[in-house]
Every structure is written in C-alpha cells, then in structure tokens.
Design a protein around this motif. Structure first.
Motif, PDB file in Angstrom:
ATOM      1  N   SER A  44       0.802  -1.224   0.000  1.00  0.00           N
ATOM      2  CA  SER A  44       0.000   0.000   0.000  1.00  0.00           C
ATOM      3  C   SER A  44       0.834   1.272   0.000  1.00  0.00           C
ATOM      4  O   SER A  44       1.772   1.402   0.763  1.00  0.00           O
ATOM      5  N   TYR A  55      -9.501   5.221   8.590  1.00  0.00           N
ATOM      6  CA  TYR A  55      -8.842   3.927   8.530  1.00  0.00           C
ATOM      7  C   TYR A  55      -9.165   3.088   9.751  1.00  0.00           C
ATOM      8  O   TYR A  55      -9.340   1.871   9.650  1.00  0.00           O
ATOM      9  N   ALA A  58     -12.465   1.590   9.034  1.00  0.00           N
ATOM     10  CA  ALA A  58     -12.359   0.513   8.045  1.00  0.00           C
ATOM     11  C   ALA A  58     -11.816  -0.757   8.695  1.00  0.00           C
ATOM     12  O   ALA A  58     -12.281  -1.868   8.404  1.00  0.00           O
ATOM     13  N   SER A  61     -14.513  -2.435  10.730  1.00  0.00           N
ATOM     14  CA  SER A  61     -15.422  -3.153   9.841  1.00  0.00           C
ATOM     15  C   SER A  61     -14.809  -4.483   9.395  1.00  0.00           C
ATOM     16  O   SER A  61     -15.488  -5.513   9.343  1.00  0.00           O
ATOM     17  N   ASP A  62     -13.501  -4.471   9.065  1.00  0.00           N
ATOM     18  CA  ASP A  62     -12.819  -5.703   8.673  1.00  0.00           C
ATOM     19  C   ASP A  62     -12.809  -6.719   9.814  1.00  0.00           C
ATOM     20  O   ASP A  62     -13.011  -7.920   9.589  1.00  0.00           O
ATOM     21  N   ALA A 113     -13.725 -10.361   1.773  1.00  0.00           N
ATOM     22  CA  ALA A 113     -13.009  -9.139   1.392  1.00  0.00           C
ATOM     23  C   ALA A 113     -12.552  -8.369   2.623  1.00  0.00           C
ATOM     24  O   ALA A 113     -13.264  -8.288   3.626  1.00  0.00           O
ATOM     25  N   SER A 115     -10.605  -4.548   3.631  1.00  0.00           N
ATOM     26  CA  SER A 115     -10.279  -3.250   3.040  1.00  0.00           C
ATOM     27  C   SER A 115      -8.966  -2.686   3.553  1.00  0.00           C
ATOM     28  O   SER A 115      -8.372  -1.829   2.925  1.00  0.00           O
ATOM     29  N   TRP A 116      -8.490  -3.150   4.721  1.00  0.00           N
ATOM     30  CA  TRP A 116      -7.207  -2.656   5.214  1.00  0.00           C
ATOM     31  C   TRP A 116      -6.097  -3.357   4.443  1.00  0.00           C
ATOM     32  O   TRP A 116      -6.181  -4.533   4.159  1.00  0.00           O
ATOM     33  N   GLU A 119      -6.613  -2.607  -0.594  1.00  0.00           N
ATOM     34  CA  GLU A 119      -7.795  -2.082  -1.257  1.00  0.00           C
ATOM     35  C   GLU A 119      -7.988  -0.564  -1.160  1.00  0.00           C
ATOM     36  O   GLU A 119      -8.218   0.073  -2.182  1.00  0.00           O
ATOM     37  N   PRO A 120      -7.925   0.059   0.017  1.00  0.00           N
ATOM     38  CA  PRO A 120      -8.208   1.506   0.026  1.00  0.00           C
ATOM     39  C   PRO A 120      -7.144   2.325  -0.686  1.00  0.00           C
ATOM     40  O   PRO A 120      -7.365   3.476  -1.023  1.00  0.00           O
ATOM     41  N   LEU A 125      -9.492  -5.489  -4.863  1.00  0.00           N
ATOM     42  CA  LEU A 125     -10.076  -6.349  -3.850  1.00  0.00           C
ATOM     43  C   LEU A 125      -8.966  -7.169  -3.202  1.00  0.00           C
ATOM     44  O   LEU A 125      -8.053  -7.622  -3.878  1.00  0.00           O
TER      45      LEU A 125
END
Length: 176
Positions: A44, A55, A58, A61-62, A113, A115-116, A119-120, A125
C-alpha cells in the motif's frame, strides 16, 4: 497532543508489518503514508493524506467481517474452487483461478473481502479467507510483472486479525 506524538508508528507481527507516518492539524490527524507488508512485500502506498479515523473505522469493519466468517464453510468452498490447491508452503499455490477471486463478478469469496491493506490504496479487492488451522491472504499483484498472478500467502490462524487490532489501537491511541 503534540506533533511529535503523531510523527510515525510501526506495528510488527511477523509476517505482517505496518508503518505509518502521521501529521496533524488543530482538528484532524492524517496518515501521510502507510506501508503495509506481508513477508516484506509492500502493498500500500496512498496517493494523498487520509484521516486516521477513517482507517480505524475501516479496520473495525474488517474485524467484524472476519469474525462472521465460518472457517469450515470456507474450507469446503476452497476445496470446490481450488480442488488441487497446495497450502503446505508460505506462498500457497492456488493456480490461475486465484486472480478470478479478486474480481467481484467472479469471486466465490467476496464475503472474505478486507479493506485494510491494498484495497483503500490501490483500488483492488483483497481477501482474507479464514480456514481451520490457518488463514489464506490473496492480494493484488499491482506493480508486479506477473499481473495475472496475485500474491497468495498462508498465515497463522488469526495473525491478520491480531495485526489489524493492533494497528487500529495505534490509530485510536489517546491524545497526549
């Protein structure tokens, strides 16, 4: 809070590592750079500063998504999608079908999936598939010669989740 308190931080949990350089204004904390690595491979590089709180959300959520996965159901799905796959090495061999799993239209593992990480930052994906005994990370091959062959890693069970929790805690560290 002082500017020095937010200069940089690093979270290391081999094979995972995250380095963050942070800055702040009177009201916001920004991530000026993030270097997320698995086994030393960088994934990243954000193009612009992002709010640290976004972040942290996110990541939260992950973590919730990882907790909802069923390792036994994922194992059955892995057997169906990758019948001849080998998981006995750090970089598992899932064959050419691994790239299909990184596209929402063809992925059987969209529920895995995360996102950390990639992806961001790069718009790809990334998947963290929890299995009994270990986890599989499938990440984009962005910037690699083998563009159709994503990176695939076997991780100790829960290692990715543990790393995410530590990064989240650093992002949400109390103001000093």
């Amino acid at each position: 809070m002082t500017q020095e308190a937010w200069a940089s931080t690093e979270v290391r949990n081999p094979p995972l590592s995250t380095r963050m350089r942070r800055s702040w204004s009177e009201r916001w904390v920004f991530l000026d750079s993030v270097d997320f690595r698995i086994h030393g491979i960088a994934f990243s590089h954000p193009d612009s500063a992002c709010l640290a709180g976004a972040y942290a959300s996110a990541i939260e959520s992950d973590l919730d998504s990882l907790d909802r996965q069923s390792p036994s159901q994922n194992a059955a799905l892995m057997q169906a999608v990758f019948p001849s796959a080998r998981y006995d090495t750090v970089q598992a061999d899932l064959g050419i079908d691994a790239a299909r799993q990184l596209k929402p239209a063809t992925s059987s593992f969209e529920h895995c999936a995360v996102s950390w990480g990639p992806e961001p930052f790069d718009g790809f994906l990334a998947l963290l598939i929890r299995l009994p005994g270990h986890d599989i990370f499938i990440g984009p091959a962005h910037g690699q010669e083998r563009a159709n062959r994503p990176h695939v890693f076997v991780l100790p069970s829960g290692a990715y989740r543990h790393h995410l929790a530590q990064v989240r805690d650093r992002l949400r560290a109390p103001e000093r």
